[in-house]
Design a protein around this motif. Structure first.
Motif, PDB file in Angstrom:
ATOM      1  N   PRO A 162       7.223  30.807 -41.102  1.00 46.08           N
ATOM      2  CA  PRO A 162       8.234  29.702 -40.697  1.00 46.08           C
ATOM      3  C   PRO A 162       6.796  28.977 -39.796  1.00 46.08           C
ATOM      4  N   GLU A 163       7.038  27.296 -40.127  1.00 50.97           N
ATOM      5  CA  GLU A 163       5.981  27.380 -39.814  1.00 50.97           C
ATOM      6  C   GLU A 163       6.362  26.694 -38.842  1.00 50.97           C
ATOM      7  N   PRO A 164       5.149  25.997 -37.707  1.00 51.30           N
ATOM      8  CA  PRO A 164       5.224  26.317 -36.002  1.00 51.30           C
ATOM      9  C   PRO A 164       6.753  25.125 -35.905  1.00 51.30           C
ATOM     10  N   ARG A 165       6.913  24.729 -34.792  1.00 52.04           N
ATOM     11  CA  ARG A 165       7.675  24.094 -34.668  1.00 52.04           C
ATOM     12  C   ARG A 165       6.793  22.516 -33.700  1.00 52.04           C
ATOM     13  N   THR A 166       6.665  20.939 -34.374  1.00 55.01           N
ATOM     14  CA  THR A 166       5.858  19.975 -33.664  1.00 55.01           C
ATOM     15  C   THR A 166       7.341  18.743 -33.362  1.00 55.01           C
ATOM     16  N   PRO A 167       6.780  18.482 -32.393  1.00 47.81           N
ATOM     17  CA  PRO A 167       8.009  17.191 -31.513  1.00 47.81           C
ATOM     18  C   PRO A 167       8.091  16.302 -32.226  1.00 47.81           C
ATOM     19  N   GLY A 168       9.267  16.280 -32.338  1.00 45.27           N
ATOM     20  CA  GLY A 168      10.389  15.186 -32.590  1.00 45.27           C
ATOM     21  C   GLY A 168      10.800  16.079 -33.997  1.00 45.27           C
ATOM     22  N   ASP A 169      10.364  17.123 -34.779  1.00 50.39           N
ATOM     23  CA  ASP A 169      10.231  17.825 -36.269  1.00 50.39           C
ATOM     24  C   ASP A 169      11.404  19.114 -35.642  1.00 50.39           C
ATOM     25  N   ASP A 170      12.487  19.780 -36.003  1.00 54.86           N
ATOM     26  CA  ASP A 170      13.106  20.627 -35.675  1.00 54.86           C
ATOM     27  C   ASP A 170      12.807  21.802 -37.240  1.00 54.86           C
ATOM     28  N   ARG A 171      12.067  21.440 -38.034  1.00 54.13           N
ATOM     29  CA  ARG A 171      12.582  22.270 -39.655  1.00 54.13           C
ATOM     30  C   ARG A 171      13.498  22.408 -39.691  1.00 54.13           C
ATOM     31  N   HIS A 172      14.438  21.131 -40.019  1.00 55.19           N
ATOM     32  CA  HIS A 172      16.076  21.585 -40.230  1.00 55.19           C
ATOM     33  C   HIS A 172      15.726  22.098 -41.854  1.00 55.19           C
ATOM     34  N   GLY A 173      16.590  23.277 -41.427  1.00 55.47           N
ATOM     35  CA  GLY A 173      16.831  23.759 -42.942  1.00 55.47           C
ATOM     36  C   GLY A 173      15.792  24.851 -43.533  1.00 55.47           C
ATOM     37  N   GLU A 174      14.996  25.370 -42.408  1.00 56.37           N
ATOM     38  CA  GLU A 174      13.579  26.479 -42.897  1.00 56.37           C
ATOM     39  C   GLU A 174      14.253  27.378 -42.611  1.00 56.37           C
ATOM     40  N   VAL A 175      14.678  28.356 -43.675  1.00 50.72           N
ATOM     41  CA  VAL A 175      14.788  29.710 -43.948  1.00 50.72           C
ATOM     42  C   VAL A 175      13.097  30.994 -44.052  1.00 50.72           C
ATOM     43  N   ALA A 176      13.134  30.947 -43.313  1.00 47.37           N
ATOM     44  CA  ALA A 176      12.278  32.307 -43.659  1.00 47.37           C
ATOM     45  C   ALA A 176      12.493  33.804 -42.839  1.00 47.37           C
ATOM     46  N   GLY A 177      11.010  34.374 -43.179  1.00 43.45           N
ATOM     47  CA  GLY A 177      10.647  35.699 -42.944  1.00 43.45           C
ATOM     48  C   GLY A 177       9.739  35.736 -41.816  1.00 43.45           C
ATOM     49  N   HIS A 178       8.133  36.662 -42.503  1.00 45.46           N
ATOM     50  CA  HIS A 178       7.104  36.766 -41.615  1.00 45.46           C
ATOM     51  C   HIS A 178       7.131  37.741 -40.427  1.00 45.46           C
ATOM     52  N   LEU A 179       7.820  37.500 -39.910  1.00 47.02           N
ATOM     53  CA  LEU A 179       7.506  37.696 -38.331  1.00 47.02           C
ATOM     54  C   LEU A 179       8.933  39.024 -37.992  1.00 47.02           C
ATOM     55  N   HIS A 180       9.277  39.666 -38.714  1.00 45.09           N
ATOM     56  CA  HIS A 180      10.166  40.447 -38.474  1.00 45.09           C
ATOM     57  C   HIS A 180      10.423  40.181 -37.234  1.00 45.09           C
ATOM     58  N   PRO A 181      11.896  39.302 -36.220  1.00 46.26           N
ATOM     59  CA  PRO A 181      12.004  39.759 -35.378  1.00 46.26           C
ATOM     60  C   PRO A 181      12.866  40.403 -35.198  1.00 46.26           C
TER      61      PRO A 181
END
Length: 250
Positions: A162-181
């Motif tokens: 997942p890409e870091p969240r930036t002001p005004g950008d909610d990464r709409h529609g991003e589906v990611a793994g990597h972090l093993h929540p």
């Protein structure tokens, strides 16, 4: 969490024990295996299989039972049998290291071929397996399917990290793994730590699908800071997915 977001995330349990949520307007079914099912696309998505992690540790003298690949493929095979997807996308870190493909047992490699037969099968590169997928001279010939980078599927963007969240950008529609929540849930005076999905209705992070994968607490800033609003955690139970509000997590 505001009322509009609650309505967007309001999950309806399915008979199989899954949870159904809307991400960027797409219907997403969160499976108790940790896989994601997109019925409109007949697509099965799984992240972070980490195949051959056990053999990688054994090569360094740390003995783990050498059955992680078999157990992971068992779960994947069950999902494919239940859902009959036309498309399977593995979101990166499918293999634990650069030599994992060569260490796989012949029967496990043959099973990958059987599972992929007749389907569109895509491997995304992750930080663990990009060398295996790019550098192993046998990979393109021996692995079923195709190796791809980030990709769009309907309104969703599938990626490994997942890409870091930036002001005004909610990464709409991003589906990611990597972090093993993973989430710690306390009930009746006892606590349990379980893998989980995390979503705010705009982006979704999948749990690790692999048998020997650990987990990062969803309250860790690495995960929590990705969301502009308090997200929903969908915790994997034995036979169903439990929707847990953020404020209920210790």
């Amino acid at each position: 969490m505001n009322a509009a977001l609650r309505q967007t995330l309001s999950p309806a349990r399915k008979p199989c024990g899954s949870l159904r949520v809307q991400i960027a307007g797409e219907t997403c079914v969160l499976r108790c295996s940790g896989a994601l099912w997109l019925p409109a696309h007949r697509a099965l998505i799984a992240a972070d299989l980490h195949l051959e992690k056990g053999s990688a540790f054994a090569a360094r003298g740390q003995m783990l039972p050498p059955y992680d690949s078999r157990a992971t493929l068992d779960r994947l095979e069950t999902e494919i049998a239940d859902l009959d997807p036309g498309l399977v996308v593995l979101l990166g870190d499918s293999f634990h290291d650069a030599r994992a493909i060569g260490r796989m047992a012949d029967e496990d490699r043959a099973r990958l071929d059987r599972l992929a037969s007749g389907r569109n099968w895509l491997w995304l590169e992750g930080n663990h397996d990009h060398k295996a997928l790019a550098d192993d001279a046998r990979t393109e010939a021996s692995l079923p399917g195709r190796i791809v980078g980030d990709m769009a599927l309907g309104a969703l963007r599938l990626t490994h990290e997942p890409e870091p969240r930036t002001p005004g950008d909610d990464r709409h529609g991003e589906v990611a793994g990597h972090l093993h929540p993973a989430a710690r849930v306390v009930a009746y005076g006892r606590g349990v730590r379980r893998p989980c999905f995390v979503t705010d209705g705009s982006r979704l992070i999948l749990p690790a699908f692999g048998a020997f994968t650990g987990g990062l607490n969803v309250r860790d800033p690495v995960i929590a800071d990705l969301f502009a609003a308090e997200p929903l955690t969908a915790v994997l139970g034995r036979d169903k997915v439990h929707a847990i509000a953020w404020d209920r997590l210790p």
